[in-house]
Design an enzyme around this catalytic site. Structure first.
Site, PDB file in Angstrom:
ATOM      1  N   GLU A   1      -1.018   1.407  -2.126  1.00 48.44           N
ATOM      2  CA  GLU A   1      -0.974   2.508  -2.960  1.00 48.44           C
ATOM      3  C   GLU A   1       0.476   3.060  -2.650  1.00 48.44           C
ATOM      4  O   GLU A   1       1.010   3.328  -1.518  1.00 48.44           O
ATOM      5  CB  GLU A   1      -1.802   3.590  -2.486  1.00 48.44           C
ATOM      6  CG  GLU A   1      -1.963   4.793  -3.066  1.00 48.44           C
ATOM      7  CD  GLU A   1      -3.000   5.958  -2.757  1.00 48.44           C
ATOM      8  OE1 GLU A   1      -4.228   5.420  -2.520  1.00 48.44           O
ATOM      9  OE2 GLU A   1      -2.690   7.077  -2.679  1.00 48.44           O
TER      10      GLU A   1
ATOM     11  N   LYS B   1     -10.079  11.265   2.516  1.00 52.36           N
ATOM     12  CA  LYS B   1      -9.641  10.031   2.015  1.00 52.36           C
ATOM     13  C   LYS B   1      -7.958   9.967   2.097  1.00 52.36           C
ATOM     14  O   LYS B   1      -7.388   8.848   2.548  1.00 52.36           O
ATOM     15  CB  LYS B   1      -9.877  10.024   0.457  1.00 52.36           C
ATOM     16  CG  LYS B   1      -9.659   8.641  -0.424  1.00 52.36           C
ATOM     17  CD  LYS B   1      -8.212   8.476  -0.865  1.00 52.36           C
ATOM     18  CE  LYS B   1      -7.826   7.156  -1.691  1.00 52.36           C
ATOM     19  NZ  LYS B   1      -6.538   7.174  -2.121  1.00 52.36           N
TER      20      LYS B   1
ATOM     21  N   ASP C   1     -10.221  -3.820  11.995  1.00 48.12           N
ATOM     22  CA  ASP C   1     -11.612  -3.655  11.020  1.00 48.12           C
ATOM     23  C   ASP C   1     -11.608  -2.232  10.348  1.00 48.12           C
ATOM     24  O   ASP C   1     -11.892  -1.242  10.925  1.00 48.12           O
ATOM     25  CB  ASP C   1     -12.977  -3.868  11.863  1.00 48.12           C
ATOM     26  CG  ASP C   1     -14.018  -3.971  10.806  1.00 48.12           C
ATOM     27  OD1 ASP C   1     -14.120  -3.429   9.706  1.00 48.12           O
ATOM     28  OD2 ASP C   1     -15.155  -4.320  11.447  1.00 48.12           O
TER      29      ASP C   1
ATOM     30  N   HIS D   1       4.531  11.598  -6.794  1.00 44.77           N
ATOM     31  CA  HIS D   1       4.017  10.121  -7.565  1.00 44.77           C
ATOM     32  C   HIS D   1       4.901   9.513  -8.521  1.00 44.77           C
ATOM     33  O   HIS D   1       4.908   8.290  -8.776  1.00 44.77           O
ATOM     34  CB  HIS D   1       2.398  10.367  -7.954  1.00 44.77           C
ATOM     35  CG  HIS D   1       1.640  10.016  -6.738  1.00 44.77           C
ATOM     36  ND1 HIS D   1       0.421  10.070  -6.631  1.00 44.77           N
ATOM     37  CD2 HIS D   1       1.861  10.426  -5.286  1.00 44.77           C
ATOM     38  CE1 HIS D   1      -0.283   9.976  -5.637  1.00 44.77           C
ATOM     39  NE2 HIS D   1       0.436  10.191  -4.722  1.00 44.77           N
TER      40      HIS D   1
HETATM   41  C1  MEV Z   1      -4.452  10.462  -2.863  1.00 44.69           C
HETATM   42  O1  MEV Z   1      -4.668   8.899  -2.258  1.00 44.69           O
HETATM   43  C2  MEV Z   1      -4.839  11.140  -1.654  1.00 44.69           C
HETATM   44  C3  MEV Z   1      -4.878  12.526  -1.779  1.00 44.69           C
HETATM   45  O2  MEV Z   1      -5.869  12.975  -3.137  1.00 44.69           O
HETATM   46  C4  MEV Z   1      -5.369  13.605  -0.627  1.00 44.69           C
HETATM   47  C5  MEV Z   1      -5.639  14.973  -0.886  1.00 44.69           C
HETATM   48  O3  MEV Z   1      -6.056  15.272  -1.988  1.00 44.69           O
HETATM   49  O4  MEV Z   1      -5.624  15.608   0.084  1.00 44.69           O
HETATM   50  C6  MEV Z   1      -3.498  13.255  -2.528  1.00 44.69           C
END
Ligand code: MEV
Length: 428
Positions: free
Chosen positions: A82, A260, A276, A374
């Site tokens: 990513e 995430k 792992d 990004h």
């Molecule tokens: C993207 O990989 C992760 C985010 O969505 C985390 C978040 O929203 O806190 C930017």
């Protein structure tokens, strides 16, 4: 110890960065070859790692800079597909560096092995009997792993739960095992399987599952850091970050995305060190749900100085011996780059990466939004796909950003225009 605070680190060539982070780290020839990507793993090694091997997939390993962890400057290897993840972690770490960076601790290196016992006529009496035989059970487990015991680890204790389910009342025994520098799945599963006859004879029941629990709540890592308001965008932004955290902490839909983002950092270091990823991810999400509501793994507060204090707590079942951590040369190289000597130290670095990643995401989301950061990385990837040479990439990215157009077709067009030696305009 080399400083990790290297202005312009991202502008160096991959070779310059490689030399800087591997210098004096004692990497073997193989580790240098595989980490540098000069060669893929041998198919024999790949075939010995998993089954039915036909090939490999390369994932880039980036180095997050600016990390100081427990007073030690530490380069953080991150394996991820990513874009933005490594840059974001490095940027957030920079905002903590002058405040001492990250401070970490660990509750221990203890894992739970579960033994499910069915068809027990008198579960409460059976539970009591198991405790009467505790020493015998633990001794039997420890005979299975004398090496672990000689290192101070091994089976230390037992817990016995009676779990009511729809159809049965089952007895679930937890073997409490200190796995020291190993992740521990092999040791724990071997012990849990080996005590089956003893448990059946004590309880009169039937043992079914015997397996480690990934909810490693006796192996919690904690990390904290202070992000000064000034370095992190000012009072309003850090207050917004706290509100963003509260959103995640009380709304599982947001918490899933928030966590995430944390796992973007955590899984990248877990993977780079050959650990792992799924075990750590399962543990993290189960721990985040322990109150019954799925919550944030981090906490964000404004401290007495008006700065942003972040902290993280989660299970961290990672090791530095055994499995791919030992056999994969890139995993070994990663551990050497970090200068890791124990599983606890590794866990602390991983937690710091997770906290930094969350800080960066919340900062971007609470200020300009995530897309701006990004955009240029995405445009870079597209330019490479379009066949741009290294020397052309910056111009292509700048043009795509001016045009606010990140469609592959347009980037291909810009690339071709530049390669023909013509001036690019916004005449799309
Ligand atoms: C993207 O990989 C992760 C985010 O969505 C985390 C978040 O929203 O806190 C930017």
């Amino acid at each position: 110890m080399t400083t990790t605070r290297i202005p312009g680190f991202y502008r160096l060539s991959t070779k310059e960065r490689f030399d800087m982070v591997t210098k004096d780290r004692g990497l073997t020839e193989d580790e240098v070859i595989y980490l540098s990507g000069r060669e893929a793993l041998s198919m024999d090694l790949a075939d010995s790692m998993i089954e039915n091997v036909v090939g490999q997939i390369g994932i880039p390993v980036g180095i997050a800079s600016n990390f100081k962890i427990n007073g030690k400057d530490t380069f953080i290897p991150m394996a991820t597909e990513e874009p933005s993840v490594v840059a974001a972690a490095s940027n957030a770490a920079k905002a903590t560096y002058e405040n001492g960076g990250f401070f970490t601790s660990m509750s221990g290196t203890i894992m739970r092995g579960q033994i499910q016992v069915l068809d027990v006529a008198d579960p409460f009496a059976a539970r009591a009997k198991i405790f009467e035989h505790k020493n015998e059970i633990l001794q039997h487990c420890n005979e299975k792993d004398p090496t672990l015991v000689s290192l101070g680890g091994g089976a230390k204790d037992l817990e016995v739960n009676i779990i009511p389910t729809t159809n049965h009342q089952m007895l679930v025994i937890h073997l409490i095992v200190d796995t020291k520098d190993a992740m521990g799945a092999n040791a724990v599963n071997t012990m849990a399987e080996s005590v089956t006859p003893i448990i059946e004879s004590i309880t009169g029941g039937r043992v079914l599952l015997r397996i480690i629990s990934n909810l490693a709540d006796l192996r919690l890592v904690r990390a904290r850091a202070v992000f000064s308001a000034e370095a992190f965008g000012g009072k309003e932004i850090i207050e917004n970050i706290v509100s963003a955290f509260e959103f995640a902490d009380f709304d599982p839909y947001r918490a899933a995305t928030h966590n995430k983002g944390i796992m973007n950092g955590i899984s990248a270091v877990v993977l780079a060190t050959g650990n792992d990823t799924r075990a750590v991810e399962a543990g993290a999400h189960a721990y985040a749900s322990r109150s019954g509501l799925y919550k944030s793994l981090t906490k964000w507060e404004i401290n007495a100085d008006g700065d942003l204090a972040g902290s993280i707590e989660l299970p961290m079942a990672v090791g530095i011996v055994g499995g791919a951590t030992k056999t994969h040369p890139v995993a070994q190289a990663s551990l050497k780059i970090m200068g890791i000597k124990s599983a606890e130290e590794l866990a602390g670095c991983i937690a710091a990466a997770g906290l930094a990643q969350n800080a960066a995401a919340l900062r971007a989301l609470s200020a300009e939004g995530i897309q701006r950061g990004h955009m240029s990385l995405h445009a870079r990837n597209l330019a490479v796909m379009a066949g741009a040479k290294k020397s052309e990439i910056d111009v292509i990215v700048a043009q795509a950003i001016v045009e606010k157009d990140l469609r592959y077709d347009r980037i291909l067009e810009i690339t071709k225009t530049i390669q023909r030696g013509e001036i690019v305009g916004s005449n799309k």
